[in-house]
Design a protein around this motif. Structure first.
Motif, PDB file in Angstrom:
ATOM      1  N   VAL A   5       0.839  -1.194   0.000  1.00 30.27           N
ATOM      2  CA  VAL A   5       0.000   0.000   0.000  1.00 30.27           C
ATOM      3  C   VAL A   5       0.872   1.242   0.000  1.00 30.27           C
ATOM      4  O   VAL A   5       1.861   1.313   0.727  1.00 30.27           O
ATOM      5  N   VAL A   7       0.524   5.142   0.873  1.00 27.52           N
ATOM      6  CA  VAL A   7      -0.378   6.046   1.590  1.00 27.52           C
ATOM      7  C   VAL A   7      -0.067   7.486   1.212  1.00 27.52           C
ATOM      8  O   VAL A   7       1.096   7.887   1.137  1.00 27.52           O
ATOM      9  N   GLU A  14     -10.481  11.496   0.349  1.00 28.00           N
ATOM     10  CA  GLU A  14     -10.063  10.145   0.704  1.00 28.00           C
ATOM     11  C   GLU A  14     -10.539   9.158  -0.353  1.00 28.00           C
ATOM     12  O   GLU A  14     -11.584   9.353  -0.975  1.00 28.00           O
ATOM     13  N   ILE A  16      -9.500   4.910  -2.304  1.00 28.78           N
ATOM     14  CA  ILE A  16      -8.610   3.789  -2.572  1.00 28.78           C
ATOM     15  C   ILE A  16      -8.612   3.547  -4.070  1.00 28.78           C
ATOM     16  O   ILE A  16      -9.673   3.486  -4.694  1.00 28.78           O
ATOM     17  N   SER A  17      -7.413   3.415  -4.647  1.00 32.38           N
ATOM     18  CA  SER A  17      -7.304   3.111  -6.069  1.00 32.38           C
ATOM     19  C   SER A  17      -6.154   2.133  -6.279  1.00 32.38           C
ATOM     20  O   SER A  17      -5.311   1.946  -5.404  1.00 32.38           O
ATOM     21  N   LEU A  24      -1.919  -0.814  -4.085  1.00 27.91           N
ATOM     22  CA  LEU A  24      -3.048   0.023  -3.682  1.00 27.91           C
ATOM     23  C   LEU A  24      -2.534   1.396  -3.289  1.00 27.91           C
ATOM     24  O   LEU A  24      -1.536   1.517  -2.580  1.00 27.91           O
ATOM     25  N   GLU A  25      -3.205   2.425  -3.756  1.00 34.86           N
ATOM     26  CA  GLU A  25      -2.903   3.787  -3.334  1.00 34.86           C
ATOM     27  C   GLU A  25      -4.085   4.251  -2.498  1.00 34.86           C
ATOM     28  O   GLU A  25      -5.222   4.237  -2.961  1.00 34.86           O
ATOM     29  N   VAL A  26      -3.797   4.646  -1.266  1.00 28.29           N
ATOM     30  CA  VAL A  26      -4.857   5.062  -0.349  1.00 28.29           C
ATOM     31  C   VAL A  26      -4.590   6.495   0.088  1.00 28.29           C
ATOM     32  O   VAL A  26      -3.551   6.789   0.668  1.00 28.29           O
ATOM     33  N   LEU A  41      -5.880   4.768   7.735  1.00 30.52           N
ATOM     34  CA  LEU A  41      -5.640   3.762   6.701  1.00 30.52           C
ATOM     35  C   LEU A  41      -6.340   2.462   7.056  1.00 30.52           C
ATOM     36  O   LEU A  41      -7.040   1.869   6.234  1.00 30.52           O
ATOM     37  N   LEU A  44     -10.146   2.807   6.619  1.00 29.21           N
ATOM     38  CA  LEU A  44     -10.572   2.782   5.219  1.00 29.21           C
ATOM     39  C   LEU A  44     -10.468   1.384   4.617  1.00 29.21           C
ATOM     40  O   LEU A  44     -11.359   0.946   3.883  1.00 29.21           O
ATOM     41  N   LEU A  45      -9.380   0.676   4.926  1.00 29.42           N
ATOM     42  CA  LEU A  45      -9.236  -0.688   4.405  1.00 29.42           C
ATOM     43  C   LEU A  45     -10.291  -1.618   4.996  1.00 29.42           C
ATOM     44  O   LEU A  45     -10.807  -2.492   4.302  1.00 29.42           O
ATOM     45  N   HIS A  48     -13.408  -0.954   3.083  1.00 30.78           N
ATOM     46  CA  HIS A  48     -13.276  -1.447   1.714  1.00 30.78           C
ATOM     47  C   HIS A  48     -13.432  -2.968   1.627  1.00 30.78           C
ATOM     48  O   HIS A  48     -14.130  -3.477   0.757  1.00 30.78           O
TER      49      HIS A  48
END
Length: 73
Positions: A5, A7, A14, A16-17, A24-26, A41, A44-45, A48
């Protein structure tokens, strides 16, 4: 499952991509101070992947923008 990841702390929006190299870019709104960005982080994960926050842990990179995160599905 282990994920790499990247960050982006103190982001205006905010999200996630997935980047081109399957990382993953958060983007998190929290600043990188006293672990606030790491906490956000994990939140958010957890949202997701639809798991509890306790099932996500940062394996390495606690003070880096690049992290290895383990998700227990």
């Amino acid at each position: 499952m282990r994920l790499t990841v990247k960050v982006k702390p103190s982001a205006k929006k905010e999200g996630i991509s997935v980047s081109t190299n399957e990382m993953l870019e958060v983007a998190v709104s929290a600043p990188p101070e006293k672990g606030k960005a790491n906490e956000r982080l994990i939140e958010l994960l957890a949202e997701h992947f639809r798991v509890a926050k306790s099932r996500i842990k940062i394996v390495s990179g606690h003070t880096s923008r690049s992290k290895v995160v383990e998700v227990d599905l």
